[in-house]
Design a protein around this motif. Sequence first.
Motif, PDB file in Angstrom:
ATOM      1  N   PRO A  74       0.813  -1.228   0.000  1.00  0.00           N
ATOM      2  CA  PRO A  74       0.000   0.000   0.000  1.00  0.00           C
ATOM      3  C   PRO A  74       0.840   1.270   0.000  1.00  0.00           C
ATOM      4  N   SER A  75       1.981   1.244   0.666  1.00  0.00           N
ATOM      5  CA  SER A  75       2.842   2.425   0.667  1.00  0.00           C
ATOM      6  C   SER A  75       3.428   2.670  -0.722  1.00  0.00           C
ATOM      7  N   THR A  76       3.819   1.591  -1.390  1.00  0.00           N
ATOM      8  CA  THR A  76       4.319   1.710  -2.760  1.00  0.00           C
ATOM      9  C   THR A  76       3.240   2.273  -3.673  1.00  0.00           C
ATOM     10  N   GLU A  77       2.023   1.798  -3.514  1.00  0.00           N
ATOM     11  CA  GLU A  77       0.925   2.281  -4.358  1.00  0.00           C
ATOM     12  C   GLU A  77       0.670   3.769  -4.135  1.00  0.00           C
ATOM     13  N   ARG A  78       0.808   4.228  -2.897  1.00  0.00           N
ATOM     14  CA  ARG A  78       0.638   5.662  -2.635  1.00  0.00           C
ATOM     15  C   ARG A  78       1.744   6.478  -3.310  1.00  0.00           C
ATOM     16  N   SER A  79       2.973   5.941  -3.302  1.00  0.00           N
ATOM     17  CA  SER A  79       4.055   6.622  -4.019  1.00  0.00           C
ATOM     18  C   SER A  79       3.755   6.706  -5.504  1.00  0.00           C
ATOM     19  N   LEU A  80       3.252   5.629  -6.071  1.00  0.00           N
ATOM     20  CA  LEU A  80       2.925   5.625  -7.498  1.00  0.00           C
ATOM     21  C   LEU A  80       1.823   6.626  -7.811  1.00  0.00           C
ATOM     22  N   ASP A  81       0.850   6.735  -6.912  1.00  0.00           N
ATOM     23  CA  ASP A  81      -0.201   7.734  -7.110  1.00  0.00           C
ATOM     24  C   ASP A  81       0.381   9.137  -7.128  1.00  0.00           C
ATOM     25  N   ARG A  82       1.298   9.408  -6.208  1.00  0.00           N
ATOM     26  CA  ARG A  82       1.898  10.743  -6.159  1.00  0.00           C
ATOM     27  C   ARG A  82       2.748  11.008  -7.404  1.00  0.00           C
ATOM     28  N   LEU A  83       3.439   9.989  -7.862  1.00  0.00           N
ATOM     29  CA  LEU A  83       4.277  10.128  -9.061  1.00  0.00           C
ATOM     30  C   LEU A  83       3.463  10.095 -10.349  1.00  0.00           C
ATOM     31  N   GLU A  84       2.212   9.694 -10.244  1.00  0.00           N
ATOM     32  CA  GLU A  84       1.331   9.507 -11.405  1.00  0.00           C
ATOM     33  C   GLU A  84       1.925   8.499 -12.379  1.00  0.00           C
ATOM     34  N   LEU A  85       2.397   7.380 -11.828  1.00  0.00           N
ATOM     35  CA  LEU A  85       2.988   6.318 -12.628  1.00  0.00           C
ATOM     36  C   LEU A  85       2.331   4.984 -12.272  1.00  0.00           C
ATOM     37  N   ASP A  86       2.349   4.081 -13.242  1.00  0.00           N
ATOM     38  CA  ASP A  86       1.869   2.723 -12.983  1.00  0.00           C
ATOM     39  C   ASP A  86       2.925   1.892 -12.267  1.00  0.00           C
ATOM     40  N   ALA A  87       4.190   2.258 -12.466  1.00  0.00           N
ATOM     41  CA  ALA A  87       5.305   1.527 -11.847  1.00  0.00           C
ATOM     42  C   ALA A  87       6.530   2.421 -11.846  1.00  0.00           C
ATOM     43  N   VAL A  88       7.432   2.165 -10.907  1.00  0.00           N
ATOM     44  CA  VAL A  88       8.747   2.801 -10.924  1.00  0.00           C
ATOM     45  C   VAL A  88       9.761   1.792 -11.458  1.00  0.00           C
ATOM     46  N   ASP A  89      10.890   2.297 -11.862  1.00  0.00           N
ATOM     47  CA  ASP A  89      11.937   1.421 -12.381  1.00  0.00           C
ATOM     48  C   ASP A  89      12.774   0.819 -11.264  1.00  0.00           C
TER      49      ASP A  89
END
Length: 253
Positions: A74-89
């Motif tokens: 869930p924390s990763t998903e919140r980061s992705l929401d803030r970054l507006e990305l589906d995934a980070v590298d």
Amino acid sequence: MELPPVGLGTMGVDDPTVVREALAAGYRHLDTAQIYENETVVGAGLAASDVPRESVTVATKLWIDALRDDAVRPSTERSLDRLELDAVDLLYVHRPRGEYDPETTLPAVEAVRRAGLTAAVGLSNFDPDQLAVAHDHLDEIAAHQVEFHPYWGDERLLADAREHGYPIVAYSPLAGGEVLSDPVIREIADTRDTSPAAVSIAWVCSHDPVVTIPKASSPAHLRANLAAAELELSDAEIERIDGIEREVELFPE
């Protein structure tokens, strides 16, 4: 993981324009973290850029309050929401502290990778003993981000990176600006008709397999830091910097 010699460290960056201008200047590695509280800024700068998303390595880090096994996703998903990305590298464990437990945290981060929320898993600020344990719980360490500059570095961490084939990502390559007044570094810079910052970044990049992520905000400093990777110091110059008898650790555990 293959990373460019110089990326953009974004701690303290609060304007998306800086990120957009960095990408326009040629940066292809953006490094942020939950604790920087600027993932939204980095995401906005990336979205405003003409550089294709697939050309940029975007990295963020899970803070120590997000390392319990049931908190990682869930924390990763919140980061992705803030970054507006589906995934980070690249997704790092920022520090092996707080809720970190290698037997539960690292499998949870691996599960996030298998779910496609990150392409790779990295570590940050691990000591050699903590690294040894992490190897037992991760399929692969994609990168290890640590403080590394002319006044601070751990050869044991370099050795582990070389043995296992991953890059060291050096933060604070200018030692918080301390190297800019160092007499040895200034003398080399004067001889080379360049800046002390360029000499320090070149020294950091001379260590295999080290890349670096200096922070910069102005277009001039962004371009200068990127160009510093092209400066090749001689063996004698590297040895002179190696021989500086000063230790400064900016972010001790």
